[in-house]
Design a protein around this motif. Structure first.
Motif, PDB file in Angstrom:
ATOM      1  N   ARG A   1       0.855  -1.189   0.000  1.00 46.54           N
ATOM      2  CA  ARG A   1       0.000   0.000   0.000  1.00 46.54           C
ATOM      3  C   ARG A   1       0.885   1.231   0.000  1.00 46.54           C
ATOM      4  O   ARG A   1       1.965   1.243   0.564  1.00 46.54           O
ATOM      5  CB  ARG A   1      -0.883   0.025   1.249  1.00 46.54           C
ATOM      6  CG  ARG A   1      -1.936  -1.047   1.349  1.00 46.54           C
ATOM      7  CD  ARG A   1      -3.104  -0.861   0.411  1.00 46.54           C
ATOM      8  NE  ARG A   1      -3.767   0.417   0.527  1.00 46.54           N
ATOM      9  CZ  ARG A   1      -4.871   0.645   1.221  1.00 46.54           C
ATOM     10  NH1 ARG A   1      -5.439  -0.349   1.865  1.00 46.54           N
ATOM     11  NH2 ARG A   1      -5.399   1.835   1.268  1.00 46.54           N
TER      12      ARG A   1
ATOM     13  N   GLN B   1      -8.633   5.045  -2.421  1.00 43.83           N
ATOM     14  CA  GLN B   1      -8.420   4.248  -1.212  1.00 43.83           C
ATOM     15  C   GLN B   1      -9.262   2.972  -1.233  1.00 43.83           C
ATOM     16  O   GLN B   1      -8.805   1.907  -0.824  1.00 43.83           O
ATOM     17  CB  GLN B   1      -8.719   5.077   0.037  1.00 43.83           C
ATOM     18  CG  GLN B   1      -7.682   6.148   0.292  1.00 43.83           C
ATOM     19  CD  GLN B   1      -6.283   5.561   0.434  1.00 43.83           C
ATOM     20  OE1 GLN B   1      -6.062   4.576   1.121  1.00 43.83           O
ATOM     21  NE2 GLN B   1      -5.318   6.171  -0.253  1.00 43.83           N
ATOM     22  N   THR B   2     -10.488   3.074  -1.744  1.00 41.84           N
ATOM     23  CA  THR B   2     -11.356   1.897  -1.837  1.00 41.84           C
ATOM     24  C   THR B   2     -10.764   0.864  -2.793  1.00 41.84           C
ATOM     25  O   THR B   2     -10.708  -0.322  -2.479  1.00 41.84           O
ATOM     26  CB  THR B   2     -12.762   2.307  -2.328  1.00 41.84           C
ATOM     27  OG1 THR B   2     -13.281   3.296  -1.444  1.00 41.84           O
ATOM     28  CG2 THR B   2     -13.700   1.119  -2.375  1.00 41.84           C
TER      29      THR B   2
ATOM     30  N   ALA C   1      -7.600   0.608  -3.717  1.00 42.70           N
ATOM     31  CA  ALA C   1      -6.336   0.105  -3.157  1.00 42.70           C
ATOM     32  C   ALA C   1      -6.602  -0.989  -2.136  1.00 42.70           C
ATOM     33  O   ALA C   1      -5.940  -2.025  -2.133  1.00 42.70           O
ATOM     34  CB  ALA C   1      -5.537   1.242  -2.538  1.00 42.70           C
ATOM     35  N   THR C   2      -7.595  -0.773  -1.282  1.00 41.72           N
ATOM     36  CA  THR C   2      -7.939  -1.782  -0.276  1.00 41.72           C
ATOM     37  C   THR C   2      -8.431  -3.055  -0.947  1.00 41.72           C
ATOM     38  O   THR C   2      -7.993  -4.160  -0.619  1.00 41.72           O
ATOM     39  CB  THR C   2      -9.013  -1.234   0.685  1.00 41.72           C
ATOM     40  OG1 THR C   2      -8.487  -0.080   1.337  1.00 41.72           O
ATOM     41  CG2 THR C   2      -9.420  -2.276   1.718  1.00 41.72           C
ATOM     42  N   ASP C   3      -9.344  -2.906  -1.918  1.00 44.64           N
ATOM     43  CA  ASP C   3      -9.903  -4.063  -2.622  1.00 44.64           C
ATOM     44  C   ASP C   3      -8.826  -4.828  -3.375  1.00 44.64           C
ATOM     45  O   ASP C   3      -8.710  -6.051  -3.253  1.00 44.64           O
ATOM     46  CB  ASP C   3     -11.000  -3.597  -3.583  1.00 44.64           C
ATOM     47  CG  ASP C   3     -11.588  -4.746  -4.371  1.00 44.64           C
ATOM     48  OD1 ASP C   3     -11.940  -5.776  -3.759  1.00 44.64           O
ATOM     49  OD2 ASP C   3     -11.694  -4.619  -5.613  1.00 44.64           O
TER      50      ASP C   3
ATOM     51  N   HIS D   1      -5.555  -4.782  -2.960  1.00 42.96           N
ATOM     52  CA  HIS D   1      -4.574  -5.348  -2.034  1.00 42.96           C
ATOM     53  C   HIS D   1      -5.114  -6.633  -1.417  1.00 42.96           C
ATOM     54  O   HIS D   1      -4.407  -7.637  -1.318  1.00 42.96           O
ATOM     55  CB  HIS D   1      -4.218  -4.323  -0.961  1.00 42.96           C
ATOM     56  CG  HIS D   1      -3.057  -4.711  -0.118  1.00 42.96           C
ATOM     57  ND1 HIS D   1      -3.203  -5.302   1.106  1.00 42.96           N
ATOM     58  CD2 HIS D   1      -1.716  -4.613  -0.340  1.00 42.96           C
ATOM     59  CE1 HIS D   1      -2.004  -5.542   1.612  1.00 42.96           C
ATOM     60  NE2 HIS D   1      -1.093  -5.130   0.758  1.00 42.96           N
ATOM     61  N   GLN D   2      -6.385  -6.617  -1.015  1.00 40.22           N
ATOM     62  CA  GLN D   2      -7.017  -7.814  -0.443  1.00 40.22           C
ATOM     63  C   GLN D   2      -7.056  -8.948  -1.458  1.00 40.22           C
ATOM     64  O   GLN D   2      -6.736 -10.098  -1.134  1.00 40.22           O
ATOM     65  CB  GLN D   2      -8.452  -7.494  -0.023  1.00 40.22           C
ATOM     66  CG  GLN D   2      -8.639  -7.357   1.447  1.00 40.22           C
ATOM     67  CD  GLN D   2     -10.098  -7.050   1.769  1.00 40.22           C
ATOM     68  OE1 GLN D   2     -10.894  -6.676   0.904  1.00 40.22           O
ATOM     69  NE2 GLN D   2     -10.447  -7.206   3.017  1.00 40.22           N
TER      70      GLN D   2
END
Length: 124
Positions: free
Chosen positions: A84, A104-105, A107-109, A111-112
């Motif tokens: 991240r 940010q949404t 990136a989180t998705d 990355h997961q």
């Protein structure tokens, strides 16, 4: 007026058209075409294109991959590290570091999805 030898002129046109075609990922269909061009044997299962259309996360029958640098970098994610960053994700491929600007949404998705897809990926 500049005169180019025919072979040089043809090469300039070919690579120019190819560069223009890869100027943006844009849509899921474009991401599939870019991936298939780079990895013709892969069957693309799903794509997620970034909101700005400059990157895509690709899931194929081979595994996960990313398209970055406005479609000019197409990388399978078997020997990379993903982390991240303030602007999204940074993908470290051998010999290069590729920043992917994502919300940010996203990136989180992404990355997961990357973290759970292949345990060999060093997702921090």
């Amino acid at each position: 007026m500049i005169h180019l030898p025919p072979l040089l002129a043809a090469s300039a046109v070919f690579y120019g058209v190819r560069w223009l075609r890869r100027g943006r990922v844009g849509t899921e269909d474009a991401a599939r075409a870019i991936w298939s061009d780079a990895h013709p044997g892969d069957d693309v299962i799903r794509c997620a294109v970034s909101q700005d259309g400059r990157a895509a996360l690709v899931e194929s029958d081979w595994g996960m991959g990313v398209i970055g640098h406005n479609g000019r970098m197409v990388q399978r994610l078997d020997t990379v590290a993903v982390e991240r960053s303030a602007d999204g994700l940074t993908v470290h491929v051998p010999g290069d570091t590729v920043p992917l600007r994502l919300s940010q949404t996203e990136a989180t998705d992404w990355h997961q999805r990357l973290s759970s897809s292949r345990p060999s990926i060093d997702a921090v």
